[in-house]
Design an enzyme around this catalytic site. Structure first.
Site, PDB file in Angstrom:
ATOM      1  CG  ASN A 102      -0.348 -17.171  13.603  1.00 43.12           C
ATOM      2  OD1 ASN A 102      -0.479 -17.913  12.642  1.00 43.12           O
ATOM      3  ND2 ASN A 102       0.372 -17.515  14.665  1.00 43.12           N
TER       4      ASN A 102
ATOM      5  CG  ASP B 272       5.881 -13.842  17.953  1.00 41.48           C
ATOM      6  OD1 ASP B 272       6.765 -14.711  17.957  1.00 41.48           O
ATOM      7  OD2 ASP B 272       5.465 -13.285  16.915  1.00 41.48           O
TER       8      ASP B 272
ATOM      9  CE  LYS C 146     -18.026 -16.823  27.012  1.00 43.67           C
ATOM     10  NZ  LYS C 146     -19.356 -16.951  26.446  1.00 43.67           N
TER      11      LYS C 146
ATOM     12  CG  ASP D 189      12.667 -18.308  19.748  1.00 42.37           C
ATOM     13  OD1 ASP D 189      12.056 -17.370  19.226  1.00 42.37           O
ATOM     14  OD2 ASP D 189      13.315 -19.152  19.098  1.00 42.37           O
ATOM     15  CB  ILE D 190      10.318 -23.663  19.435  1.00 43.81           C
ATOM     16  CG1 ILE D 190       8.979 -23.494  20.176  1.00 43.81           C
ATOM     17  CG2 ILE D 190      10.609 -25.138  19.160  1.00 43.81           C
ATOM     18  CD1 ILE D 190       7.755 -23.924  19.413  1.00 43.81           C
ATOM     19  CB  VAL D 191      14.338 -21.465  16.592  1.00 42.19           C
ATOM     20  CG1 VAL D 191      15.731 -21.366  16.012  1.00 42.19           C
ATOM     21  CG2 VAL D 191      13.373 -21.786  15.491  1.00 42.19           C
TER      22      VAL D 191
ATOM     23  CG  PHE E  20       9.764 -20.612   7.225  1.00 40.15           C
ATOM     24  CD1 PHE E  20      10.336 -21.853   7.429  1.00 40.15           C
ATOM     25  CD2 PHE E  20       9.215 -20.317   5.983  1.00 40.15           C
ATOM     26  CE1 PHE E  20      10.351 -22.800   6.416  1.00 40.15           C
ATOM     27  CE2 PHE E  20       9.226 -21.253   4.957  1.00 40.15           C
ATOM     28  CZ  PHE E  20       9.800 -22.499   5.179  1.00 40.15           C
TER      29      PHE E  20
ATOM     30  CE  LYS F  45      12.950 -12.279  13.186  1.00 39.32           C
ATOM     31  NZ  LYS F  45      11.576 -12.147  12.681  1.00 39.32           N
TER      32      LYS F  45
ATOM     33  CE  LYS G  53      13.834 -16.112  16.699  1.00 38.16           C
ATOM     34  NZ  LYS G  53      12.470 -16.645  16.700  1.00 38.16           N
TER      35      LYS G  53
HETATM   36  O1  C5P Z   1      11.137 -13.950  15.482  1.00 38.20           O
HETATM   37  P1  C5P Z   1      10.236 -14.653  14.538  1.00 38.20           P
HETATM   38  O2  C5P Z   1       8.986 -15.144  15.170  1.00 38.20           O
HETATM   39  O3  C5P Z   1       9.980 -13.919  13.270  1.00 38.20           O
HETATM   40  O4  C5P Z   1      11.089 -15.951  14.110  1.00 38.20           O
HETATM   41  C1  C5P Z   1      10.597 -16.804  13.193  1.00 38.20           C
HETATM   42  C2  C5P Z   1      11.158 -18.189  13.356  1.00 38.20           C
HETATM   43  O5  C5P Z   1      11.286 -18.542  14.735  1.00 38.20           O
HETATM   44  C3  C5P Z   1      10.240 -19.207  12.756  1.00 38.20           C
HETATM   45  O6  C5P Z   1      11.017 -20.244  12.203  1.00 38.20           O
HETATM   46  C4  C5P Z   1       9.409 -19.650  13.938  1.00 38.20           C
HETATM   47  O7  C5P Z   1       8.876 -20.947  13.734  1.00 38.20           O
HETATM   48  C5  C5P Z   1      10.408 -19.600  15.062  1.00 38.20           C
HETATM   49  N1  C5P Z   1       9.821 -19.323  16.387  1.00 38.20           N
HETATM   50  C6  C5P Z   1      10.060 -20.200  17.436  1.00 38.20           C
HETATM   51  N2  C5P Z   1       9.521 -19.966  18.672  1.00 38.20           N
HETATM   52  C7  C5P Z   1       8.791 -18.873  18.896  1.00 38.20           C
HETATM   53  C8  C5P Z   1       8.568 -17.931  17.865  1.00 38.20           C
HETATM   54  C9  C5P Z   1       9.096 -18.197  16.610  1.00 38.20           C
HETATM   55  O8  C5P Z   1      10.741 -21.213  17.223  1.00 38.20           O
HETATM   56  N3  C5P Z   1       8.288 -18.669  20.105  1.00 38.20           N
END
Ligand code: C5P
Length: 404
Positions: A217, A287, A297, A313-315, A330, A344, A348
């Protein structure tokens, strides 16, 4: 979360109304200090310039007067008490360029002009930005003088390496004005994050289709890097986990470079396990990830249908762990969707979310400014359009308010 109107935050500038004494000695880089004076006044600091006689051979007092909006001082005798009164009102003293001669005078306590007497009477943080030929900078005598200044508490910024005025190459170029402004910000920061162990993610992640192609991105990493510098300046121990970015690694922070989301997840998990007190997820994490990554390739064909699956999702993985830090996330959205960001935050299990509308002018990708809404359980704060460094300050100010 209370449904009260978002508070507006205006004019949050760390250098606003701070008084900077800018010493300019006689090096060819003196012209760059005109830009330094301008950058400091742009930050609404009040700047007083003291030039040595030799400095006036390289840049005119009029240039500094124009950039600083103040008269320029040079002689010890025009205003006999200037060597006491100017330092007395200054919050920070910066000497850029600092020549070998000025460094030697400072190191030995010589007091034969306005700049050297100001140095002796000043009681705050002093920063020197050396500038000279690489052989001079390499000379043990100059090094000893700089060491003496360091042990007297004088901070040094630069010099960098590259082409020098004499046509040679080496270490001796004065630090760039932006870097010197950063040093001034650090010197003037209240260390109110000391004791905090802050992990910050920044930049994009990449998900590979094959060895040469990936999905990513537009994130530049600027917001995350600003947060890392700010937390460091305010006394925190900082770990910056960054996806690919063209930005220089900030000094004084532990830096971990990653590429993919799963690498970022691994690095965050490890850093948090080491005892982080705050996690700031400023990274634009990919995402989706290709279900299959080809080892070779992928041949060019008529078309390619990609099958993607959501990344982990890391968070959420951190927020659902037992010993979790304070989590700041963020939400970059297209359109005014602060409510979606607030939702959100809850989903989360974050403690705070920073929402920005990337379609707003000055708040999108790759710019030095941002305009955000900081949302937490106590309410919402609008920052207005400001530099990413100032947004970072606003975020940590709010963190301290919530924590208190
Ligand atoms: O759902 P969205 O991607 O908008 O959420 C944004 C927040 O979640 C950001 O703080 C981003 O760094 C975190 N995030 C994450 N893991 C992911 C996607 C987003 O921790 N796979």
């Amino acid at each position: 979360m209370p449904k009260r109107r978002a508070k507006n935050l205006k004019n949050l500038k760390r250098l606003k109304n701070r008084c900077i004494l800018l010493g300019v000695s006689g090096g060819v880089a003196a012209y760059k200090s005109v830009e330094l004076a301008r950058r400091l006044t742009d930050e609404e600091a009040s700047v007083f310039v003291v030039m040595t006689e030799a400095a006036k051979q390289f840049a005119t007092p009029l240039s500094f007067e124009t950039a600083s909006h103040n008269r320029v001082y040079s002689s010890l005798f025009d205003e006999p008490m200037a060597h006491i009164s100017l330092p007395a009102k200054a919050d920070c003293m910066v000497v850029a360029p600092a020549t070998a001669n000025t460094i030697a005078k400072f190191a030995h306590g010589l007091a034969d002009d306005l700049l050297s007497t100001c140095f002796l009477s000043f009681r705050g943080n002093v920063i020197v930005a050396p500038s000279m030929n690489w052989k001079m900078y390499d000379n043990p005598v100059v090094r000893r003088n700089l060491d003496a200044l360091a042990s007297a508490g004088v901070a040094q910024v630069g010099p960098g390496s590259g082409a020098l005025a004499c046509g040679e190459e080496g270490v001796g170029r004065m630090a760039e004005p932006a870097e010197i402004v950063e040093a001034v910000r650090a010197a003037l920061s209240e260390k109110n994050l000391s004791g905090e162990r802050v992990v910050i993610t920044a930049g994009p992640t990449r998900e590979y289709l094959d060895p040469v192609r990936f999905i990513s991105n537009r994130s530049s990493g600027k917001m995350g890097y600003a947060l890392a510098r700010t937390a460091r300046d305010r006394g925190a121990e900082v770990t910056l986990i960054s996806g690919p970015s063209f930005l220089g690694k900030p000094a004084g922070v532990a830096y971990i470079g990653v590429e993919t989301t799963s690498e970022m997840l691994g690095a965050v998990t490890e850093a948090v396990a080491k005892g982080a007190t705050v996690l700031v997820m400023a990274a634009a994490v990919a995402d989706f990830s290709p279900v299959r990554e080809s080892r070779l390739k992928i041949e060019k064909g008529r078309g390619l249908t990609l099958k993607l699956s959501p990344t982990k999702d890391i968070v959420t993985s951190v927020s659902s762990s037992r010993k979790r830090p304070f989590i700041i996330g963020f939400a970059a959205e297209t359109g005014s969707r602060a409510d979606r960001a607030a939702k959100k935050m809850k989903e989360k299990k974050m403690d705070m979310i920073v929402f920005n509308d990337v379609t707003e002018p000055g708040a999108g990708f790759d710019v030095d400014t941002n305009k955000v809404e900081i949302i937490d359980r106590r309410g919402r704060i609008h920052t207005g359009l400001m530099s990413k460094d100032d947004v970072a300050d606003a975020i940590f100010d709010r963190f301290l308010e919530i924590k208190a």
